[in-house]
Design a protein around this motif. Structure first.
Motif, mmCIF file in Angstrom:
data_model
loop_
_atom_site.group_PDB
_atom_site.id
_atom_site.type_symbol
_atom_site.label_atom_id
_atom_site.label_comp_id
_atom_site.label_asym_id
_atom_site.label_seq_id
_atom_site.Cartn_x
_atom_site.Cartn_y
_atom_site.Cartn_z
ATOM 1 N N ASN A 91 1.053 -1.392 0.191
ATOM 2 C CA ASN A 91 0.233 0.071 0.133
ATOM 3 C C ASN A 91 0.801 1.062 -0.006
ATOM 4 O OD1 ASN A 91 -2.825 -0.605 0.181
ATOM 5 N ND2 ASN A 91 -2.289 -1.609 1.689
ATOM 6 N N LEU A 92 2.223 1.070 -0.018
ATOM 7 C CA LEU A 92 3.061 2.459 0.358
ATOM 8 C C LEU A 92 3.443 2.150 -0.931
ATOM 9 C CD1 LEU A 92 5.060 1.876 3.914
ATOM 10 C CD2 LEU A 92 2.694 3.855 2.961
ATOM 11 N N GLU A 93 3.168 2.786 -1.895
ATOM 12 C CA GLU A 93 3.191 2.442 -3.856
ATOM 13 C C GLU A 93 3.732 3.916 -4.122
ATOM 14 O OE1 GLU A 93 -0.356 2.011 -5.813
ATOM 15 O OE2 GLU A 93 -0.732 0.114 -5.439
ATOM 16 N N SER A 94 3.956 5.035 -3.119
ATOM 17 C CA SER A 94 4.936 6.516 -3.905
ATOM 18 C C SER A 94 5.700 6.310 -3.067
ATOM 19 C CB SER A 94 3.994 7.258 -2.266
ATOM 20 O OG SER A 94 4.721 8.296 -2.648
ATOM 21 N N PRO A 95 7.221 7.270 -3.742
ATOM 22 C CA PRO A 95 8.369 6.816 -4.188
ATOM 23 C C PRO A 95 8.731 7.435 -2.756
ATOM 24 C CG PRO A 95 8.197 8.048 -5.999
ATOM 25 C CD PRO A 95 6.889 7.356 -5.379
ATOM 26 N N PHE A 96 8.025 8.780 -2.279
ATOM 27 C CA PHE A 96 8.697 10.294 -1.605
ATOM 28 C C PHE A 96 8.216 9.086 -0.151
ATOM 29 C CE2 PHE A 96 6.988 12.017 -5.535
ATOM 30 C CZ PHE A 96 8.023 12.434 -5.149
ATOM 31 N N ILE A 97 7.895 7.950 -0.027
ATOM 32 C CA ILE A 97 7.423 7.225 1.249
ATOM 33 C C ILE A 97 8.630 6.384 1.623
ATOM 34 C CG2 ILE A 97 6.370 5.941 2.814
ATOM 35 C CD1 ILE A 97 3.554 6.962 1.529
ATOM 36 N N PRO A 98 9.224 6.489 2.450
ATOM 37 C CA PRO A 98 10.705 5.923 2.717
ATOM 38 C C PRO A 98 10.729 4.059 3.442
ATOM 39 C CG PRO A 98 10.486 7.567 4.976
ATOM 40 C CD PRO A 98 9.268 7.878 3.849
ATOM 41 N N LYS A 99 11.201 3.695 2.823
ATOM 42 C CA LYS A 99 10.920 2.151 3.250
ATOM 43 C C LYS A 99 10.893 1.927 4.220
ATOM 44 C CE LYS A 99 9.787 0.284 -1.294
ATOM 45 N NZ LYS A 99 8.631 0.220 -1.461
ATOM 46 N N SER A 100 11.118 2.787 5.037
ATOM 47 C CA SER A 100 11.464 1.901 6.975
ATOM 48 C C SER A 100 9.865 2.504 7.153
ATOM 49 C CB SER A 100 12.265 3.447 7.718
ATOM 50 O OG SER A 100 11.820 4.564 7.148
ATOM 51 N N LEU A 101 9.127 3.194 6.486
ATOM 52 C CA LEU A 101 7.856 3.217 7.870
ATOM 53 C C LEU A 101 7.195 1.936 7.027
ATOM 54 C CD1 LEU A 101 5.744 5.457 8.483
ATOM 55 C CD2 LEU A 101 4.880 5.300 6.220
ATOM 56 N N ILE A 102 7.762 0.476 6.553
ATOM 57 C CA ILE A 102 6.609 -0.372 6.441
ATOM 58 C C ILE A 102 6.947 -1.064 7.721
ATOM 59 C CG2 ILE A 102 7.003 -2.800 5.650
ATOM 60 C CD1 ILE A 102 7.802 -1.117 3.240
ATOM 61 N N GLY A 103 8.603 -1.078 8.048
ATOM 62 C CA GLY A 103 9.141 -1.464 9.805
ATOM 63 C C GLY A 103 8.250 -1.247 11.279
ATOM 64 N N PHE A 104 8.366 0.285 10.856
ATOM 65 C CA PHE A 104 6.995 1.006 11.877
ATOM 66 C C PHE A 104 6.142 0.792 12.155
ATOM 67 C CE2 PHE A 104 5.020 5.644 12.831
ATOM 68 C CZ PHE A 104 6.033 5.178 14.224
ATOM 69 N N ALA A 105 5.635 1.139 11.178
ATOM 70 C CA ALA A 105 4.003 0.958 10.889
ATOM 71 C C ALA A 105 3.435 -1.151 11.143
ATOM 72 C CB ALA A 105 3.609 0.684 9.370
ATOM 73 N N ALA A 106 4.718 -1.843 10.702
ATOM 74 C CA ALA A 106 4.477 -3.261 11.748
ATOM 75 C C ALA A 106 4.588 -3.407 13.461
ATOM 76 C CB ALA A 106 5.100 -4.449 10.649
ATOM 77 N N LYS A 107 5.461 -2.985 13.477
ATOM 78 C CA LYS A 107 5.831 -2.324 14.707
ATOM 79 C C LYS A 107 4.268 -1.671 15.524
ATOM 80 C CE LYS A 107 8.069 0.621 16.458
ATOM 81 N NZ LYS A 107 8.510 2.181 16.967
ATOM 82 N N ARG A 108 4.718 -0.524 15.035
ATOM 83 C CA ARG A 108 3.353 -0.307 16.148
ATOM 84 C C ARG A 108 1.541 -1.069 16.345
ATOM 85 N NH1 ARG A 108 2.842 4.862 17.256
ATOM 86 N NH2 ARG A 108 4.795 5.807 18.174
ATOM 87 N N SER A 109 1.300 -1.682 14.706
ATOM 88 C CA SER A 109 0.458 -2.548 14.635
ATOM 89 C C SER A 109 0.303 -3.509 15.627
ATOM 90 C CB SER A 109 0.359 -3.089 13.559
ATOM 91 O OG SER A 109 0.121 -1.852 12.813
ATOM 92 N N VAL A 110 1.670 -4.363 15.753
ATOM 93 C CA VAL A 110 2.303 -5.996 16.673
ATOM 94 C C VAL A 110 1.920 -5.443 18.109
ATOM 95 C CG1 VAL A 110 3.328 -6.925 17.206
ATOM 96 C CG2 VAL A 110 3.330 -6.730 14.839
ATOM 97 N N ILE A 111 2.464 -4.323 18.253
ATOM 98 C CA ILE A 111 2.932 -4.136 19.923
ATOM 99 C C ILE A 111 1.686 -3.754 20.195
ATOM 100 C CG2 ILE A 111 3.661 -2.644 21.570
ATOM 101 C CD1 ILE A 111 6.275 -2.577 19.904
ATOM 102 N N LEU A 112 0.927 -2.907 19.650
ATOM 103 C CA LEU A 112 -0.374 -2.256 20.485
ATOM 104 C C LEU A 112 -1.548 -2.860 20.274
ATOM 105 C CD1 LEU A 112 -0.104 1.408 18.849
ATOM 106 C CD2 LEU A 112 0.059 0.461 20.850
ATOM 107 N N GLU A 113 -2.065 -4.034 19.055
ATOM 108 C CA GLU A 113 -3.634 -4.266 19.405
ATOM 109 C C GLU A 113 -3.491 -5.952 18.436
ATOM 110 O OE1 GLU A 113 -5.973 -3.898 19.832
ATOM 111 O OE2 GLU A 113 -5.640 -2.233 20.666
ATOM 112 N N PHE A 114 -2.163 -6.260 17.923
ATOM 113 C CA PHE A 114 -2.116 -7.924 17.108
ATOM 114 C C PHE A 114 -1.699 -8.539 18.227
ATOM 115 C CE2 PHE A 114 0.437 -11.366 16.500
ATOM 116 C CZ PHE A 114 -0.651 -11.691 15.694
#
Length: 246
Positions: A64-87
């Motif tokens: 879902n992050l198709e824009s080249p202006f969004i850093p790939k590191s955001l994937i790890g950040f989003a996964a970390k928050r999703s796993v820790i907070l809810e999953f």
């Protein structure tokens, strides 16, 4: 009025659970047995699901992050928050509610319909303390370790998914995991886990202890206990999030 009656009986049961404790030797044996049944035997399912769900979260975020202006590191950040907070705390607790809740209700319910609980009462044993308190202590003490394991394997699964799919690099993923790390999020997840563990131990115990009839009613009570345990976890999750994060 029926719901109010059940709520009152539930809290009355909790009061009897801590009254008239059993001898330490008997209690220790019951506690060790419950740690094995409710905790140790749940490690496999939690580890398996956490690993693959973490990978799915990372892959879906990357797709879902198709824009080249969004850093790939955001994937790890989003996964970390999703796993820790809810999953890890919520989703894993719901899985445990299905696995452990049905076991608790069926085991206690079978003792009720076969009059084993009546026999305990005749011998002067506080059946609620003997049957329920070890389950509460076992889940409250062991499930935080399960959830921490789920957090680790979920994030690790996201890293493995990136390495195998080529959608993002493992270095970018780890950078995102380390980005803006807040230790309170771990505390928040563990607080939720303790509350959910208490619910998982007590709500199915209530349904099993007060079941009436035969084996058919025990099966129905097991289904009802899982449903109401999940409903209670979802409601508690809302209020805990409201209190702790806002």
């Amino acid at each position: 009025m029926n719901y109010i009656e059940h709520i009152g009986k539930y809290f009355s049961m909790l009061g009897q659970v801590v009254a008239k404790p059993q001898r330490f030797r008997v209690f220790k044996e019951a506690l060790l047995r419950e740690l094995e049944e409710l905790g140790h035997k749940s490690i496999g399912i939690i580890g398996f699901i956490s690993f693959f769900i973490g990978g799915v979260i990372a892959l879906q975020t990357a797709l879902n992050l198709e824009s080249p202006f969004i850093p790939k590191s955001l994937i790890g950040f989003a996964a970390k928050r999703s796993v820790i907070l809810e999953f890890a705390p919520t989703f894993c607790s719901i899985i445990l509610a299905g696995k452990v809740g049905s076991y608790i209700t069926s085991s206690i319910g079978t003792m009720r319909v076969t009059e084993q609980i009546d026999a305990l009462e005749v011998m002067g044993i506080n059946s609620l303390n003997y049957l329920v308190l070890p389950k509460i202590i076992a889940t409250v003490c062991f499930y935080p370790f399960l959830i921490v394991l789920g957090m680790f394997l979920g994030i690790f699964g996201g890293w493995v998914a990136g390495e195998l799919s080529g959608l993002f690099s493992g270095i970018d993923f780890i950078t995102g995991v380390q980005m803006d790390f807040k230790p309170f999020l771990i505390t928040y997840a563990l607080i939720k886990t303790v509350v959910f563990a208490f619910i998982i131990a007590t709500v199915p115990s209530y349904h099993g202890y007060y079941v009436k009839g035969g084996s058919l009613e025990v099966g129905k009570a097991s289904t009802q206990s899982v449903v109401w345990t999940i409903v209670t976890i979802v409601i508690a999750n809302y209020f805990l999030t409201q209190m702790l994060l806002t």
